[in-house]
Design a protein around this motif. Structure first.
Motif, PDB file in Angstrom:
ATOM      1  N   ALA A   1      25.190 -60.280  26.503  1.00  0.00           N
ATOM      2  CA  ALA A   1      24.009 -59.932  25.703  1.00  0.00           C
ATOM      3  C   ALA A   1      22.878 -60.892  26.031  1.00  0.00           C
TER       4      ALA A   1
ATOM      5  N   ALA B   1      21.378 -60.018  29.331  1.00  0.00           N
ATOM      6  CA  ALA B   1      20.523 -58.839  29.190  1.00  0.00           C
ATOM      7  C   ALA B   1      19.226 -59.205  28.485  1.00  0.00           C
ATOM      8  N   ALA B   2      19.322 -60.119  27.522  1.00  0.00           N
ATOM      9  CA  ALA B   2      18.116 -60.519  26.803  1.00  0.00           C
ATOM     10  C   ALA B   2      17.131 -61.207  27.735  1.00  0.00           C
TER      11      ALA B   2
ATOM     12  N   VAL C   1      21.019 -54.622  26.977  1.00  0.00           N
ATOM     13  CA  VAL C   1      21.633 -55.345  25.849  1.00  0.00           C
ATOM     14  C   VAL C   1      22.643 -54.436  25.148  1.00  0.00           C
TER      15      VAL C   1
ATOM     16  N   ALA D   1      23.850 -55.968  18.055  1.00  0.00           N
ATOM     17  CA  ALA D   1      23.257 -55.981  19.393  1.00  0.00           C
ATOM     18  C   ALA D   1      22.063 -55.036  19.457  1.00  0.00           C
TER      19      ALA D   1
ATOM     20  N   THR E   1      26.726 -55.066  25.594  1.00  0.00           N
ATOM     21  CA  THR E   1      27.487 -55.483  24.410  1.00  0.00           C
ATOM     22  C   THR E   1      28.493 -54.406  24.027  1.00  0.00           C
TER      23      THR E   1
ATOM     24  N   VAL F   1      16.345 -53.427  26.867  1.00  0.00           N
ATOM     25  CA  VAL F   1      17.020 -53.118  25.598  1.00  0.00           C
ATOM     26  C   VAL F   1      18.322 -52.359  25.874  1.00  0.00           C
TER      27      VAL F   1
ATOM     28  N   GLY G   1      18.483 -56.319  20.243  1.00  0.00           N
ATOM     29  CA  GLY G   1      17.767 -55.809  21.412  1.00  0.00           C
ATOM     30  C   GLY G   1      16.380 -55.305  21.046  1.00  0.00           C
TER      31      GLY G   1
END
Ligand code: ADP
Ligand code: MG
Lengths: 223, 400
Positions: B278, B281-282, B35, B365, B39, B32, B369
């Motif tokens: 993003a 990261a996700a 993210v 974001a 972002t 999280v 997240g």
């Protein structure tokens, strides 16, 4: 009132069929004190599991308190188990993370007893089983006898009609085992049906009715 | 089992398996936080670029002589034919267009500046009073070029030039000489530093008429135009091209750059970049989800006999399912919250270390997240929870 008719339970071991229960007929009246004995592998535990609705027979009928429970759904069987049956195991089966009083209170949570009522009923049980000063202890901090007392308190807190005990003293030394037996018998005196599986002839003899099993069959049934 | 008890018991379980829970929560939280921070970085970079662009002027339209070889590109490479010059007259006509708020003609050259016994070549901008607002310049001292005069003897110095020639201060009103012409210093630009290729600290600004004489030219380097509003930019561009075509005998030989178009391109690229990071990261969150699933599966097999016990004392499968479900919900919720906090903190640190980068995590974001973390946790718990629920109680009690 328990009535089993022509119960069979078969396990497949490789390509062999093991008849853990091979045509068992058995009636037990409310309030009876019955011992079940027999050599290892004779089907005693399987019989208790069927009686406690933990296991389904492959054939035969099971009538409990006047209604046929053989074909109840899993959820309905769980409800019957919760309300009418108490299990006591050789190895206690306490939840290690929960304290003694939390273990005892589990059935109250399952049956949705309101929060406010729970503590007083747990306290009553703690007093009844001489566990007041052990209430906050986890199972690992309790002696074997104390653990079995917690387990019995948990099994009886919803006042089941039948108490099914599978070698309840098997992991306890003689003296502690005798205390646990006294406890179970006092519950029987209070009206609970007590069905006791044991290896110990001496303990078995204390019951009012003696059932002997061999190879999945009842070979003797004496008062 | 009611909801409250389910949540309570599962929370107790989560807390009591401390190490295991901390690991999962950390894995989730890092996902999280990644993210949020990435972002924030992406959006910060976008904000930085957009800020740089608007610092040179808003609703800015730049007209330059010659036709760009490729439409929409920068007019670096011009066609071989010599284009017609832009003139001051062109600028005045363009200034009359309804979409134009103000405009500033511009000439640039390098000339020797002499003052206070010093001599140095400087970059000279020739323009008018409106250059200041059109180009978003700021005055440090004195006044800018006067309105309406293309031949006043005023000069505005960049801050560094002023400092260099008049280190003792008291600059306003001083005489300076550019080539063969004399000027009076009327103002000093505020320190601005480098922006879009121009260092306004190192130039001087004089009225356009003087500049053209000094550079011996009648043409303009470019014309800067400020449209009335953002929505006028497109039609302004059309009108400008149209007018210039008419003035240049039907020849389309000027290039019109709208800052808006350049900005929009950068905006789009950097938005896509932000979405991209993003997304990456996700993916780390999904990996955390797989970790949650594994740990929950291990938990189910470790607690087999406990599941059997629960069933033996009358818990229906649905209760068992919900208990494990709630456990992973707690874990992912804690991970999401911790990750959110870590992400906000990380972004704050970035803003502290790089104050020029507006690294504020976008709201979408943070929401995405946290939502993905919780969804991942829920998804990851489905299989373990249903495995626990389906266990045969007799086998489970035996620990099998
Ligand atoms: N889940 C099972 N799978 C295969 N065989 C089983 C299973 N449970 C019990 N049995 C077999 O059924 C017979 C009776 O077992 P059990 O009821 O546990 O006997 P007891 O409790 O009298 O020792 C044994 O031969 C045992 O091996
Ligand atoms: Mg057995």
């Amino acid at each position: 009132m328990i009535r089993l008719t022509a119960i069979k339970r078969v396990f497949k071991m490789g390509d062999q069929d093991v008849f853990a229960l091979n045509g068992v007929d058995l009636s037990i009246n409310s309030g009876e004190y019955v011992s079940i004995m027999g050599p290892s592998g004779s089907g005693k535990t399987t019989l208790l599991n069927v009686l406690g609705l933990l296991d389904r027979p492959d054939s035969g009928r099971y009538e409990l308190d006047g209604s046929d429970v053989t074909d109840l759904s899993e959820t309905e069987q769980a409800r019957v188990r919760r309300d009418k049956i108490g299990f006591v195991f050789q190895s206690f089966h306490l939840v290690p993370r929960l304290t003694a009083e939390e273990n005892i209170g589990l059935p109250l949570i399952l049956s949705g007893v309101p929060h406010s009522e729970r503590q007083s009923r747990v306290n009553e049980a703690l007093r009844g089983f001489d566990l007041v000063d052990r209430a906050q202890h986890r199972p690992a901090e309790l002696s074997g006898g104390q653990r079995q007392r917690v387990a019995i308190a948990r099994a009886t807190i919803l006042r089941p009609t039948a108490l099914l005990a599978d070698e309840p003293t098997g992991n306890l030394d003689h003296k502690i085992g005798a205390e646990v037996m006294n406890l179970l018998e006092s519950l029987h005196h209070a009206g609970t049906t007590l069905i006791l599986v044991t290896h110990d002839r001496e303990l078995g003899a204390r019951a009012h009715r003696h059932i002997a099993m061999r190879d999945g069959e009842i070979v003797a049934d004496e008062k | 089992m009611n909801l409250r008890d389910t949540l309570e018991i599962s929370l107790k379980t989560v807390v009591s398996y401390r190490t295991r829970s901390i690991l999962i929560v950390l894995a989730m939280a890092l996902g999280v936080a990644a993210v949020v921070v990435l972002t924030a970085l992406g959006d910060g970079a976008r904000g930085y670029v957009v800020g740089k662009f608007s610092s040179i002027g808003t609703n800015l339209i730049i007209v330059l002589p010659g036709r760009a070889e490729t439409a929409g590109g920068f007019p670096g490479a011009l066609l071989a034919q010599t284009p017609r010059d832009l003139t001051l007259e062109d600028a005045h006509f363009l200034g009359q267009l309804p979409q134009v708020k103000r405009y500033a003609p511009l000439n640039v050259g390098v000339i020797e500046l002499a003052a206070a016994g010093r001599l140095r070549e400087v970059t000279v901008l020739g323009s008018t009073a409106d250059l200041l607002p059109v180009r978003h310049m700021k005055l440090g001292q004195g006044s800018f070029l006067a309105h309406g005069s293309e031949y006043s003897a005023q000069i505005v110095l960049g801050s560094k030039i002023a400092q260099e020639f008049f280190p003792q201060g008291n600059v306003i009103g001083q005489r300076v000489r550019l080539g063969d012409r004399r000027f009076l210093v009327s103002g000093i630009l505020a320190v601005q530093g480098e922006s879009m290729g121009f260092n306004s600290d190192e130039l001087v600004i004089i009225p356009i008429g003087h500049a053209q004489s000094l550079f011996n030219t009648s043409s303009l380097f470019r014309i800067l135009i400020e449209a009335r509003s953002r929505s006028d930019i497109v039609s302004a561009k059309e009108s400008i091209l149209d007018l210039m075509k008419r003035r240049h005998d039907g020849e389309e030989d000027v290039t019109v750059i709208t800052q808006d178009a350049v900005l929009a391109t950068f905006d789009r690229i950097l938005r896509a970049l932000t979405l991209g990071v993003a997304g990456i990261a996700a993916i780390s969150l999904a990996v955390a989800g797989i970790l949650v699933m594994n740990v929950m599966l291990v938990a189910v097999s470790q607690r087999t006999s406990e599941i059997g016990l629960l069933k033996a004392i009358g818990a229906p499968s649905s209760d068992v399912r919900r208990l494990f479900f709630a456990e992973s919900l707690w874990l992912s919720l804690a991970g999401a919250v911790l990750g959110f906090v870590l992400g906000q903190f990380g972004s704050l640190m970035i803003r502290l270390v790089y104050p020029q980068l507006p690294a504020w995590p976008p709201v979408w974001a943070s929401i995405a997240g946290v939502t993905i973390a919780i969804l991942t946790g829920i998804l990851a718990s489905l299989l373990p929870a249903s495995r626990a629920a389906k266990m045969n109680p007799v086998k489970a009690l035996a620990g099998r």
